[in-house]
Design an enzyme around this catalytic site. Sequence first.
Site, PDB file in Angstrom:
ATOM      1  N   CYS A 148     -10.536  14.476   4.902  1.00 56.88           N
ATOM      2  CA  CYS A 148     -11.667  13.667   5.365  1.00 56.88           C
ATOM      3  C   CYS A 148     -11.706  13.631   6.896  1.00 56.88           C
ATOM      4  CB  CYS A 148     -11.576  12.253   4.808  1.00 56.88           C
ATOM      5  SG  CYS A 148     -11.619  12.251   3.017  1.00 56.88           S
ATOM      6  N   CYS A 185      -2.515  15.527   2.794  1.00 57.57           N
ATOM      7  CA  CYS A 185      -3.593  15.452   1.803  1.00 57.57           C
ATOM      8  C   CYS A 185      -4.496  16.664   1.966  1.00 57.57           C
ATOM      9  CB  CYS A 185      -4.405  14.176   1.996  1.00 57.57           C
ATOM     10  SG  CYS A 185      -5.724  13.980   0.786  1.00 57.57           S
ATOM     11  N   CYS A 206       0.868  -1.176   0.000  1.00 58.74           N
ATOM     12  CA  CYS A 206       0.000   0.000   0.000  1.00 58.74           C
ATOM     13  C   CYS A 206       0.909   1.231   0.000  1.00 58.74           C
ATOM     14  CB  CYS A 206      -0.864  -0.052   1.259  1.00 58.74           C
ATOM     15  SG  CYS A 206      -1.856   1.411   1.506  1.00 58.74           S
ATOM     16  N   CYS A 235      -3.986   4.866   7.340  1.00 60.93           N
ATOM     17  CA  CYS A 235      -2.977   5.744   6.757  1.00 60.93           C
ATOM     18  C   CYS A 235      -2.784   7.010   7.578  1.00 60.93           C
ATOM     19  CB  CYS A 235      -3.284   6.041   5.304  1.00 60.93           C
ATOM     20  SG  CYS A 235      -4.554   7.262   5.026  1.00 60.93           S
ATOM     21  N   HIS A 281     -18.234   6.007   1.322  1.00 60.87           N
ATOM     22  CA  HIS A 281     -18.495   6.288   2.741  1.00 60.87           C
ATOM     23  C   HIS A 281     -19.902   6.777   3.082  1.00 60.87           C
ATOM     24  CE1 HIS A 281     -14.411   5.353   3.044  1.00 60.87           C
ATOM     25  NE2 HIS A 281     -13.893   6.537   2.833  1.00 60.87           N
ATOM     26  N   CYS A 320      -9.726  10.758   8.837  1.00 56.93           N
ATOM     27  CA  CYS A 320      -8.419  10.335   8.343  1.00 56.93           C
ATOM     28  C   CYS A 320      -7.254  11.083   9.000  1.00 56.93           C
ATOM     29  CB  CYS A 320      -8.379  10.546   6.834  1.00 56.93           C
ATOM     30  SG  CYS A 320      -6.771  10.188   6.105  1.00 56.93           S
ATOM     31  N   SER A 323      -7.065   4.149  -5.345  1.00 55.64           N
ATOM     32  CA  SER A 323      -8.216   4.504  -4.513  1.00 55.64           C
ATOM     33  C   SER A 323      -8.385   6.020  -4.513  1.00 55.64           C
ATOM     34  CB  SER A 323      -7.967   4.012  -3.077  1.00 55.64           C
ATOM     35  OG  SER A 323      -9.005   4.432  -2.232  1.00 55.64           O
ATOM     36  N   ASN A 380     -11.216   3.143  11.561  1.00 56.46           N
ATOM     37  CA  ASN A 380     -10.122   2.999  12.509  1.00 56.46           C
ATOM     38  C   ASN A 380     -10.096   4.280  13.337  1.00 56.46           C
ATOM     39  OD1 ASN A 380      -7.745   1.777  13.482  1.00 56.46           O
ATOM     40  ND2 ASN A 380      -7.262   1.143  11.390  1.00 56.46           N
TER      41      ASN A 380
HETATM   42  N1  SAH Z   1      -7.039   9.372  -0.789  1.00 59.17           N
HETATM   43  C1  SAH Z   1      -7.491   8.140  -1.292  1.00 59.17           C
HETATM   44  C2  SAH Z   1      -6.544   6.993  -0.974  1.00 59.17           C
HETATM   45  C3  SAH Z   1      -5.905   6.988   0.376  1.00 59.17           C
HETATM   46  S1  SAH Z   1      -6.978   6.690   1.735  1.00 59.17           S
HETATM   47  C4  SAH Z   1      -8.888   7.832  -0.796  1.00 59.17           C
HETATM   48  O1  SAH Z   1      -9.371   8.554   0.071  1.00 59.17           O
HETATM   49  O2  SAH Z   1      -9.499   6.919  -1.332  1.00 59.17           O
HETATM   50  C5  SAH Z   1      -7.327   4.950   1.545  1.00 59.17           C
HETATM   51  C6  SAH Z   1      -8.614   4.484   2.165  1.00 59.17           C
HETATM   52  O3  SAH Z   1      -8.515   4.515   3.594  1.00 59.17           O
HETATM   53  C7  SAH Z   1      -9.820   5.338   1.810  1.00 59.17           C
HETATM   54  O4  SAH Z   1     -10.924   4.528   1.484  1.00 59.17           O
HETATM   55  C8  SAH Z   1     -10.049   6.104   3.085  1.00 59.17           C
HETATM   56  O5  SAH Z   1     -11.345   6.575   3.153  1.00 59.17           O
HETATM   57  C9  SAH Z   1      -9.692   5.076   4.125  1.00 59.17           C
HETATM   58  N2  SAH Z   1      -9.423   5.603   5.458  1.00 59.17           N
HETATM   59  C10 SAH Z   1      -8.745   6.701   5.822  1.00 59.17           C
HETATM   60  N3  SAH Z   1      -8.712   6.837   7.158  1.00 59.17           N
HETATM   61  C11 SAH Z   1      -9.395   5.795   7.655  1.00 59.17           C
HETATM   62  C12 SAH Z   1      -9.742   5.386   8.972  1.00 59.17           C
HETATM   63  N4  SAH Z   1      -9.362   6.078  10.030  1.00 59.17           N
HETATM   64  N5  SAH Z   1     -10.466   4.261   9.118  1.00 59.17           N
HETATM   65  C13 SAH Z   1     -10.859   3.544   8.029  1.00 59.17           C
HETATM   66  N6  SAH Z   1     -10.576   3.887   6.769  1.00 59.17           N
HETATM   67  C14 SAH Z   1      -9.859   5.005   6.587  1.00 59.17           C
HETATM   68 FE1  SF4 Z   2      -6.949  12.290   1.768  1.00 58.40          FE
HETATM   69 FE2  SF4 Z   2      -7.877   9.801   1.358  1.00 58.40          FE
HETATM   70 FE3  SF4 Z   2      -7.290  10.683   3.848  1.00 58.40          FE
HETATM   71 FE4  SF4 Z   2      -9.411  11.640   2.569  1.00 58.40          FE
HETATM   72  S1  SF4 Z   2      -9.074   9.528   3.213  1.00 58.40           S
HETATM   73  S2  SF4 Z   2      -7.896  12.864   3.704  1.00 58.40           S
HETATM   74  S3  SF4 Z   2      -8.657  11.708   0.474  1.00 58.40           S
HETATM   75  S4  SF4 Z   2      -5.863  10.410   2.186  1.00 58.40           S
END
Ligand code: SAH
Ligand code: SF4
Length: 354
Positions: free
Chosen positions: A121, A117, A110, A342, A226, A124, A201, A299
């Site tokens: 979100c 970013c 990954c 992440c 989501h 995240c 993604s 998470n």
């Molecule tokens: N920016 C892109 C790819 C990186 S994030 C995106 O948002 O798709 C990869 C995945 O992890 C995304 O589906 C994101 O929504 C999810 N993600 C991020 N933080 C998370 C968390 N705390 N718990 C579960 N999924 C999470």
């Molecule tokens: Fe960026 Fe993906 Fe995290 Fe949203 S979930 S803040 S798009 S890395």
Amino acid sequence: MEKVELRGCSEDELIEICQKLGLKRFRAVQLFQWVQQKAVRSWEDMKNIGKSDRQTLNTHLHLYALEKVREQRSKDGTRKYLFRLEDGETIECVLMDYARTKTRDRHTVCVSTQVGCAVGCAFCATGLEGFRRNLSIAEIVGQVLDITYYIRQEDPEFQVTNIVFMGMGEPLLNYDQVLKSIQLLNHEQGLNIGMRRMTISTSGVVPKIVQLARDNPQVGLAVSLHAARDDVRNSLIPMNRRYPLKELMRACQEYTQITHRRITFEVALTAVNARREDAEDFVRLLKGQLGHVNLIPVNPVVGTGMERPDPVTIKRFAQVLDEAGISVSSREERGTDINAACGQLRRQWEGELT
Ligand code: SAH
Ligand code: SF4
């Protein structure tokens, strides 16, 4: 003259550079293999390239291997790395399925595509940091190369088989570098990872979804949905205000028309989006769309206030989708004991420094 990043060069670019430097074409091919297939981390390791040629190449090409700041191993075999880039920024990268080497032969990396970013979100850890910068091709490919290098120290036969662009950052906001990285990772003289074994993604950068279908119809797409209603999605993914669900779903349909590929819809379930009504909204939204829904309990990240629903709620949610004929699975969680969501490791590490 500024040097070119060696790990970001295609074979053709290396051939051109070798020609300019008065070196034979086969040197470029050797060089490409050392870097992209054998994953060497220094010029000295390129055994069949003589010292004087290495010195000539070194004047034009810059080789930077990522510095491993931390490595965490989960009980389930997942390994998480924190790498330092040349300017001191750090990024995360995860290797999954490694413990199952002998039985499943699937090793997924990954990778991160940006430092921080801009999408922000609500759940995240990366989003909390804001945007710092895009990663270069060399830095994106470098994550896969360095993990390959490290694992091969223990297991010389090791090969990465799958890539997911699901680390830190929004891949479609660093589009050109991500697409060129995919070409390098796919190259026959490189790691030779199949296009269909790589998945991007995205949180929903609508114009780039359609462009991706045209530019590379082979590579897989996951859309972080989501929520199936704009008001809920606005609160989770601020970019939804710019590209609301109607436009996003239209882009997804166009994507499947062009590629005939099934999209994976990611749904991180929290206490606010996992009710029965929410599941019914998803049914309405996804009817007729070729896709598969992947449910992931969120998470919990400190500072986001997000909590995961209980397992029964998740099961019921899946049932509503399943009964409506929508393909759905609950993603097996990997590496939760090592902060695998992440951005979590970087935050933890920076917190310890301050
Ligand atoms: N920016 C892109 C790819 C990186 S994030 C995106 O948002 O798709 C990869 C995945 O992890 C995304 O589906 C994101 O929504 C999810 N993600 C991020 N933080 C998370 C968390 N705390 N718990 C579960 N999924 C999470
Ligand atoms: Fe960026 Fe993906 Fe995290 Fe949203 S979930 S803040 S798009 S890395």
